[in-house]
Enzyme design. Structure first.
Site, PDB file in Angstrom:
ATOM      1  CG  ASP A   1      45.541  50.137  22.874  1.00 26.57           C
ATOM      2  OD1 ASP A   1      44.901  49.816  21.848  1.00 26.57           O
ATOM      3  OD2 ASP A   1      46.336  51.088  22.911  1.00 26.57           O
TER       4      ASP A   1
ATOM      5  CB  CYS B   1      51.348  57.978  19.616  1.00 28.18           C
ATOM      6  SG  CYS B   1      50.575  59.103  18.482  1.00 28.18           S
TER       7      CYS B   1
ATOM      8  CD  GLN C   1      49.094  48.941  15.228  1.00 29.51           C
ATOM      9  OE1 GLN C   1      49.124  48.658  14.032  1.00 29.51           O
ATOM     10  NE2 GLN C   1      48.770  50.147  15.659  1.00 29.51           N
TER      11      GLN C   1
ATOM     12  CE  LYS D   1      45.813  52.919  14.611  1.00 33.29           C
ATOM     13  NZ  LYS D   1      46.392  53.122  15.935  1.00 33.29           N
TER      14      LYS D   1
ATOM     15  CG  HIS E   1      49.052  54.956  21.024  1.00 39.24           C
ATOM     16  ND1 HIS E   1      48.331  56.099  21.287  1.00 39.24           N
ATOM     17  CD2 HIS E   1      49.268  54.935  19.691  1.00 39.24           C
ATOM     18  CE1 HIS E   1      48.115  56.736  20.137  1.00 39.24           C
ATOM     19  NE2 HIS E   1      48.673  56.054  19.155  1.00 39.24           N
TER      20      HIS E   1
HETATM   21  C1  LIG Z   1      46.258  53.791  16.923  1.00 35.72           C
HETATM   22  C2  LIG Z   1      46.457  53.327  18.295  1.00 35.72           C
HETATM   23  C3  LIG Z   1      45.793  53.937  19.363  1.00 35.72           C
HETATM   24  C4  LIG Z   1      44.877  55.141  19.192  1.00 35.72           C
HETATM   25  O1  LIG Z   1      43.813  54.851  18.374  1.00 35.72           O
HETATM   26  P1  LIG Z   1      42.836  56.030  17.877  1.00 35.72           P
HETATM   27  O2  LIG Z   1      42.112  55.396  16.748  1.00 35.72           O
HETATM   28  O3  LIG Z   1      43.730  57.151  17.450  1.00 35.72           O
HETATM   29  O4  LIG Z   1      41.965  56.389  19.017  1.00 35.72           O
HETATM   30  C5  LIG Z   1      45.990  53.432  20.619  1.00 35.72           C
HETATM   31  N1  LIG Z   1      46.804  52.387  20.829  1.00 35.72           N
HETATM   32  C6  LIG Z   1      47.464  51.770  19.833  1.00 35.72           C
HETATM   33  C7  LIG Z   1      48.325  50.584  20.128  1.00 35.72           C
HETATM   34  C8  LIG Z   1      47.312  52.225  18.535  1.00 35.72           C
HETATM   35  O5  LIG Z   1      47.977  51.632  17.544  1.00 35.72           O
END
Ligand SMILES: *Cc1c(COP(=O)(O)O)cnc(C)c1O
Length: 410
Positions: A204, A368, A207, A230, A127
């Protein structure tokens, strides 16, 4: 069609989500944009209302009863996260405003620890929020950013990754699950290889956390970041987990109240973890609701959720695959319930607009992740992402709607 999983009652679960009763353009809402943000159950909404109605106060400061209640609830939420992610110590759980904020705390903190000969590895399927902060870090420190390439099925090229690792590698960044492709990356393997070279790994998890049970000790990650919104929680709150030794080494990201130990005009000393990284009045309501969201997910059970969503994914994948000219991007064996696709040369945006007219919410565009689009040579995709409150019937309606859209656009 009904699920074979008898203890999982999707109709019962759907009653928890007030928004699912909505009509959009005269049609019942079909919400397939869960990878952008999930919907919120009544239990989470109630936790937020309860805070503002009954014990709103600033935390960690007042001796009065309300402040104590608010502090207790906020710290209880931290413990909920600690237990949920199997974090060794509660002060290794830092509340942030979300994944992006959490990544920036780490990226900013490493500025003075890197030199020009150092290398940072980032995967090709990140992302933008797990790319740009590292590019900025490289600009500040002179370190070099190298990309772990991807294969056409949407998995990482692990051989290439091994070859990129060296004693110059200081940090590795990878997402647990790709928001565009759904790929579940082999985190433990990535971490073990990085550690052999003394590099630290930030994962990260934005997701992953709504679909998988995450155990930071089993994965042996150095940093793990997530966003509440999320995972059925509110926007504006998230988490940074880090191993104590690393968090202690990192300088604070922001200065202000709450993050200090002693302040004089000559010198300020910083507070202990986690407060060092929590300057200012935090999103108290959000933190408490984050805890409520995790409790909610655990009540249903992430194993149950994963199994049901996987059934939905298989069902939708096989139905969509029958549409002439439809290409699915991301065919990893291990993936979450995300389907990115295009049909022939139809622009994804046009498909999205027609689906919206039929009450179906999908995301269209680059999600993104522009490097993924460049890799496949496409302007974007239509992305349908499912959650445990979606149904087989919704997928049936969706497939019919995609077929209609294709007829209208060709
Ligand atoms: C949504 C997402 C982000 C960013 O998250 P925010 O809540 O906008 O800070 C980063 N990485 C992944 C894989 C995402 O799905």
């Amino acid at each position: 069609m009904t699920t074979s999983n008898s203890s999982f009652d999707v109709n019962r679960i759907r009653l928890d989500f007030p928004i699912l009763k909505r009509q959009i353009n005269g049609q019942p809402l079909i919400y397939f944009d869960n990878a952008a943000t999930s919907q919120k159950p009544q239990q989470v909404i109630d936790a937020m209302v309860d805070y503002y109605q009954n014990y709103n106060a600033n935390i960690h400061r007042g001796v009065h009863a309300l402040s104590q209640e608010a502090t207790d609830a906020y710290e209880k939420a931290r413990q909920t996260l600690q237990v949920h992610f199997n974090v060794p110590k509660s002060n290794e759980v830092i509340f942030t405003s979300g994944t992006t904020h959490a990544i920036n705390i780490v990226a900013s903190g490493y500025t003075n620890f890197l030199k020009a000969s150092d290398e940072i590895l980032v995967s090709a399927m990140e992302h933008h929020s797990n790319i740009v902060p590292w590019q900025m870090l490289c600009e500040r420190s002179g370190a070099k950013l190298l990309v772990i390439p991807m294969k056409t099925d949407g998995t990482l090229d692990m051989m290439a990754y091994s070859n990129l690792l060296s004693s110059q590698t200081k940090l590795v960044f990878v997402n647990h699950v790709s928001n565009t492709l759904g790929t579940i990356n082999p985190i433990r393997e990535i971490v073990d290889s990085a550690h052999q070279f003394g590099a630290s790994v930030l994962v990260d998890g934005a997701q992953a956390c709504s679909h998988l049970k995450v155990d930071v000790q089993a994965l042996d990650v150095d940093f793990y970041v997530a966003s509440a919104h999320k995972m059925c929680g509110p926007t504006g709150v998230g988490m940074l987990y880090g191993k104590t030794a690393l968090l202690e080494k990192l300088p604070p990201y922001q200065g202000g109240g709450e993050m200090i130990s002693e302040v004089t005009f000559e010198r300020t000393t910083y507070a202990e973890l986690p407060h060092k990284f929590e300057a200012g009045t935090p999103n108290i309501c959000g933190g408490i609701a984050f805890g409520a969201a995790v409790d909610y997910l655990n009540k249903i059970g992430l194993d149950q959720i994963a199994k049901y969503e996987n059934d939905l994914l298989e069902y939708a994948t096989s139905a969509l695959s029958e549409i002439d000219g439809l290409t699915i991007y991301g065919n990893a064996k291990r993936k979450t319930a995300v389907i990115s696709f295009n049909v022939a040369n139809i622009h994804p945006y046009d498909v999205g607009v027609i689906l919206d007219k039929m009450g179906i919410a999908v995301r269209t565009g680059q999600h993104c992740t522009q490097p993924i689009m460049d890799y496949f040579g496409i302007p974007g995709t239509v992305r349908a992402s499912f959650a445990f409150y979606n149904t087989y019937e919704e997928i049936d309606s969706f497939v019919v709607a995609v077929k209609k859209a294709v007829l209208m656009l060709t």
